[in-house]
Design a protein around this motif. Structure first.
Motif, PDB file in Angstrom:
ATOM      1  N   VAL A 251       0.831  -1.204   0.000  1.00  0.00           N
ATOM      2  CA  VAL A 251       0.000   0.000   0.000  1.00  0.00           C
ATOM      3  C   VAL A 251       0.866   1.255   0.000  1.00  0.00           C
ATOM      4  O   VAL A 251       1.318   1.711   1.036  1.00  0.00           O
ATOM      5  CB  VAL A 251      -0.947   0.021   1.216  1.00  0.00           C
ATOM      6  N   GLY A 252       1.105   1.797  -1.173  1.00  0.00           N
ATOM      7  CA  GLY A 252       1.731   3.109  -1.273  1.00  0.00           C
ATOM      8  C   GLY A 252       3.241   3.130  -1.129  1.00  0.00           C
ATOM      9  O   GLY A 252       3.858   2.229  -0.567  1.00  0.00           O
ATOM     10  N   VAL A 253       3.840   4.207  -1.650  1.00  0.00           N
ATOM     11  CA  VAL A 253       5.275   4.443  -1.527  1.00  0.00           C
ATOM     12  C   VAL A 253       5.505   5.887  -1.119  1.00  0.00           C
ATOM     13  O   VAL A 253       4.610   6.737  -1.249  1.00  0.00           O
ATOM     14  CB  VAL A 253       6.012   4.161  -2.856  1.00  0.00           C
ATOM     15  N   LYS A 254       6.701   6.166  -0.654  1.00  0.00           N
ATOM     16  CA  LYS A 254       7.080   7.541  -0.320  1.00  0.00           C
ATOM     17  C   LYS A 254       8.534   7.745  -0.708  1.00  0.00           C
ATOM     18  O   LYS A 254       9.325   6.796  -0.784  1.00  0.00           O
ATOM     19  CB  LYS A 254       6.876   7.812   1.172  1.00  0.00           C
ATOM     20  N   ALA A 255       8.879   8.990  -0.974  1.00  0.00           N
ATOM     21  CA  ALA A 255      10.230   9.319  -1.403  1.00  0.00           C
ATOM     22  C   ALA A 255      11.233   9.076  -0.284  1.00  0.00           C
ATOM     23  O   ALA A 255      10.890   9.070   0.902  1.00  0.00           O
ATOM     24  CB  ALA A 255      10.283  10.775  -1.853  1.00  0.00           C
ATOM     25  N   SER A 256      12.485   8.883  -0.680  1.00  0.00           N
ATOM     26  CA  SER A 256      13.573   8.701   0.291  1.00  0.00           C
ATOM     27  C   SER A 256      13.537   9.790   1.352  1.00  0.00           C
ATOM     28  O   SER A 256      13.314  10.972   1.041  1.00  0.00           O
ATOM     29  CB  SER A 256      14.917   8.752  -0.435  1.00  0.00           C
ATOM     30  N   PRO A 257      13.784   9.443   2.612  1.00  0.00           N
ATOM     31  CA  PRO A 257      13.810  10.459   3.664  1.00  0.00           C
ATOM     32  C   PRO A 257      14.908  11.505   3.482  1.00  0.00           C
ATOM     33  O   PRO A 257      14.874  12.557   4.126  1.00  0.00           O
ATOM     34  CB  PRO A 257      14.020   9.641   4.947  1.00  0.00           C
ATOM     35  N   GLU A 265       9.925  22.800  -1.649  1.00  0.00           N
ATOM     36  CA  GLU A 265       8.529  22.374  -1.601  1.00  0.00           C
ATOM     37  C   GLU A 265       8.434  20.892  -1.925  1.00  0.00           C
ATOM     38  O   GLU A 265       9.163  20.372  -2.774  1.00  0.00           O
ATOM     39  CB  GLU A 265       7.712  23.177  -2.612  1.00  0.00           C
ATOM     40  N   ARG A 266       7.519  20.201  -1.239  1.00  0.00           N
ATOM     41  CA  ARG A 266       7.337  18.768  -1.449  1.00  0.00           C
ATOM     42  C   ARG A 266       5.869  18.449  -1.698  1.00  0.00           C
ATOM     43  O   ARG A 266       4.986  19.188  -1.269  1.00  0.00           O
ATOM     44  CB  ARG A 266       7.808  17.977  -0.220  1.00  0.00           C
ATOM     45  N   ASP A 267       5.640  17.320  -2.374  1.00  0.00           N
ATOM     46  CA  ASP A 267       4.269  16.864  -2.523  1.00  0.00           C
ATOM     47  C   ASP A 267       3.932  15.908  -1.389  1.00  0.00           C
ATOM     48  O   ASP A 267       4.724  15.703  -0.463  1.00  0.00           O
ATOM     49  CB  ASP A 267       4.042  16.233  -3.894  1.00  0.00           C
ATOM     50  N   ALA A 268       2.744  15.303  -1.453  1.00  0.00           N
ATOM     51  CA  ALA A 268       2.283  14.428  -0.369  1.00  0.00           C
ATOM     52  C   ALA A 268       3.132  13.172  -0.234  1.00  0.00           C
ATOM     53  O   ALA A 268       3.112  12.515   0.812  1.00  0.00           O
ATOM     54  CB  ALA A 268       0.819  14.050  -0.600  1.00  0.00           C
ATOM     55  N   LEU A 269       3.885  12.821  -1.282  1.00  0.00           N
ATOM     56  CA  LEU A 269       4.740  11.633  -1.247  1.00  0.00           C
ATOM     57  C   LEU A 269       6.162  11.958  -0.796  1.00  0.00           C
ATOM     58  O   LEU A 269       7.014  11.074  -0.763  1.00  0.00           O
ATOM     59  CB  LEU A 269       4.773  10.975  -2.634  1.00  0.00           C
ATOM     60  N   GLY A 270       6.414  13.226  -0.467  1.00  0.00           N
ATOM     61  CA  GLY A 270       7.735  13.630  -0.016  1.00  0.00           C
ATOM     62  C   GLY A 270       8.684  14.007  -1.136  1.00  0.00           C
ATOM     63  O   GLY A 270       9.864  14.284  -0.890  1.00  0.00           O
ATOM     64  N   ARG A 271       8.213  14.045  -2.374  1.00  0.00           N
ATOM     65  CA  ARG A 271       9.086  14.366  -3.500  1.00  0.00           C
ATOM     66  C   ARG A 271       9.356  15.865  -3.583  1.00  0.00           C
ATOM     67  O   ARG A 271       8.459  16.677  -3.355  1.00  0.00           O
ATOM     68  CB  ARG A 271       8.465  13.883  -4.812  1.00  0.00           C
ATOM     69  N   GLY A 290      14.005  10.961 -10.743  1.00  0.00           N
ATOM     70  CA  GLY A 290      13.389   9.685 -10.395  1.00  0.00           C
ATOM     71  C   GLY A 290      12.341   9.847  -9.320  1.00  0.00           C
ATOM     72  O   GLY A 290      11.586  10.829  -9.293  1.00  0.00           O
ATOM     73  N   ASP A 291      12.306   8.912  -8.394  1.00  0.00           N
ATOM     74  CA  ASP A 291      11.241   8.851  -7.390  1.00  0.00           C
ATOM     75  C   ASP A 291      11.269   9.983  -6.378  1.00  0.00           C
ATOM     76  O   ASP A 291      10.299  10.156  -5.631  1.00  0.00           O
ATOM     77  CB  ASP A 291      11.302   7.518  -6.640  1.00  0.00           C
ATOM     78  N   VAL A 292      12.354  10.748  -6.304  1.00  0.00           N
ATOM     79  CA  VAL A 292      12.408  11.849  -5.335  1.00  0.00           C
ATOM     80  C   VAL A 292      12.022  13.185  -5.967  1.00  0.00           C
ATOM     81  O   VAL A 292      12.025  14.216  -5.298  1.00  0.00           O
ATOM     82  CB  VAL A 292      13.802  11.978  -4.672  1.00  0.00           C
ATOM     83  N   ALA A 293      11.675  13.178  -7.264  1.00  0.00           N
ATOM     84  CA  ALA A 293      11.386  14.426  -7.968  1.00  0.00           C
ATOM     85  C   ALA A 293       9.898  14.568  -8.265  1.00  0.00           C
ATOM     86  O   ALA A 293       9.276  13.667  -8.837  1.00  0.00           O
ATOM     87  CB  ALA A 293      12.187  14.488  -9.265  1.00  0.00           C
ATOM     88  N   TRP A 294       9.353  15.700  -7.910  1.00  0.00           N
ATOM     89  CA  TRP A 294       7.976  16.076  -8.248  1.00  0.00           C
ATOM     90  C   TRP A 294       8.058  16.890  -9.531  1.00  0.00           C
ATOM     91  O   TRP A 294       8.239  18.109  -9.509  1.00  0.00           O
ATOM     92  CB  TRP A 294       7.380  16.872  -7.097  1.00  0.00           C
ATOM     93  N   ALA A 295       7.968  16.193 -10.669  1.00  0.00           N
ATOM     94  CA  ALA A 295       8.283  16.796 -11.960  1.00  0.00           C
ATOM     95  C   ALA A 295       7.098  16.724 -12.904  1.00  0.00           C
ATOM     96  O   ALA A 295       6.451  15.681 -13.043  1.00  0.00           O
ATOM     97  CB  ALA A 295       9.476  16.077 -12.593  1.00  0.00           C
ATOM     98  N   ALA A 296       6.836  17.820 -13.597  1.00  0.00           N
ATOM     99  CA  ALA A 296       5.788  17.848 -14.622  1.00  0.00           C
ATOM    100  C   ALA A 296       6.258  17.079 -15.853  1.00  0.00           C
ATOM    101  O   ALA A 296       7.407  17.216 -16.280  1.00  0.00           O
ATOM    102  CB  ALA A 296       5.465  19.277 -14.998  1.00  0.00           C
TER     103      ALA A 296
END
Length: 400
Positions: A251-257, A265-271, A290-296
């Motif tokens: 159930v779900g993933v989150k960005a590296s701490p 600024e971060r999104d709800a997933l920590g990116r 990758g997974d740590v980037a909140w990118a359009a």
């Protein structure tokens, strides 16, 4: 001292960042710039395949590839980022504390499965998030054969009906029969909060998911949540208890701490929010990918997902752009308007869709052939040939 580009992470985004940075430096004939990758092991772990069996072999060595393109590998676990001092603290493979400086940083530290405060989750649930945890699950499944037959032994509960949950669940009946024997009658149950089967993936591919689950005998408890896990099974939000020796959390993933150590600024997933060049907004010397980037990915409001489909092109762009920044040349804009999915559905086959609305294009064994091609060829890194590897890292390669 030579200018230094440091990349944290050797996943899809990290590997392709390193190759792309090396490519632009090679074109500029700048042999004085060092590109380093800091990661726990010199291998690309093929994480999208961890729902399968034989997980230990799902990796690609990186030593020869990095040597061919002139990238330095540093083995260690990064745990601190000093943004003002432009340095990263890490523990090396001997357990010693180290610190390394950078002129430009690419954060490609990936993501991890989200673990909410569900009682018993940490102690009793398995996952397929990392190679070590997927191997732990595989050993557990093999060990089930030594237990007396019982409903609990034969029942697997998969918590979460998203992409990973579906691929894991539809693969399990065949895996369990191979371990327990054809007479064992394994039972696989997906517990998902969505209102219907495959709700998280949209209506376009739902019929394929339903057909595959019916063929495999995978059961769904839709509109249901897991409230607790213990050594004997799971408790649901309606009070029901399912006896099971094997509970798998997807159930779900989150960005590296590590993202928390970079102001932004971060999104709800920590990116971390990045600009069109994948530079962290508000940071002069740090890129995220990758997974740590909140990118359009386009101009319609869609953003990259935590998948290798997005991580590989993002890596090509972030590596090129971090080198371009250091060299003082123009960066390239990251955009990836085409979106597809290819969902593995066990023995039934696979479902391939196009577009954010997930319009079904291929299914069954035709879809399975494409999925095998993706999993066994397309997502692997190039051969350890300098010219071939650098050419493959071009950020302007058409994304299909």
């Amino acid at each position: 001292m030579n200018p230094h580009i440091l990349i944290i992470g050797a996943g899809f985004a990290g590997v392709w960042s390193a190759l792309s940075a090396a490519r632009l430096l090679d074109q500029a004939q700048r042999g004085d710039v060092t590109v380093s990758v800091l990661a726990p092991q010199p291998e690309l772990r093929i994480r999208p395949r961890f729902y399968e069996s034989d997980v230990h072999g799902m990796k690609a060595p990186l030593g020869a590839l990095f040597e061919a393109v002139g990238v330095t590998f540093i083995q260690g676990h990064a745990d601190t980022i000093d943004v003002d001092g432009r340095s990263v603290g890490y523990t090396d493979n001997h357990g010693q504390r180290q610190r390394i400086g950078y002129d430009r940083l690419v954060l490609a530290a990936g993501s991890q499965v989200a673990r909410p405060a569900v009682p018993g989750l940490a102690e009793h649930a398995f996952d397929v998030d990392q190679m070590e945890s997927a191997m732990r699950l595989e050993r557990h499944l093999v060990d089930l054969a030594a237990l007396p037959a019982s409903p609990a032994r034969n029942t697997v509960v998969v918590c979460g009906g998203g992409f990973t949950g579906i691929e894991t669940a539809t693969e399990l009946p065949a895996r369990l029969r191979a371990i327990l024997g054809n007479d064992a009658a394994p039972r696989v149950i997906v517990v998902d909060r969505g209102a219907s089967i495959g709700a998280a993936l949209g209506a376009g591919i739902t019929p394929a998911i339903v057909a595959a689950c019916e063929q495999a005998g995978v059961e769904w408890l839709a509109g249901t949540s897991v409230m607790g896990i213990d050594a004997g099974g799971v408790t649901l939000d309606n009070g029901d208890y399912i006896a099971s020796k094997t509970v798998i959390w997807t159930v779900g993933v989150k960005a590296s701490p590590l993202t928390a150590q970079v102001p932004g600024e971060r999104d709800a997933l920590g990116r971390l929010r990045v600009d069109e060049h994948l530079k962290v907004i508000g940071q002069a010397h740090i890129y995220a990918t990758g997974d740590v980037a909140w990118a359009a990915v386009d101009e319609r409001g869609n953003h990259a997902l935590m998948t290798c489909q997005h991580a590989i092109p993002m890596g090509r762009h972030s590596g090129n752009n971090v080198a371009a920044d250091l060299l003082g040349v123009a960066p390239v804009v990251y955009r990836q308007p085409k979106y597809v999915t290819c969902l593995d559905l066990g023995d039934w086959g696979a479902a391939f869709s196009e577009g954010w609305e997930r319009e079904l294009k291929l299914q069954g064994q035709e879809g399975k052939a494409l999925k095998r091609q993706i999993n066994s060829v397309w997502i692997y890194p190039p051969a350890a040939d300098r010219a071939q590897a650098l050419a493959a890292a071009d950020p302007l390669i058409p994304i299909v």
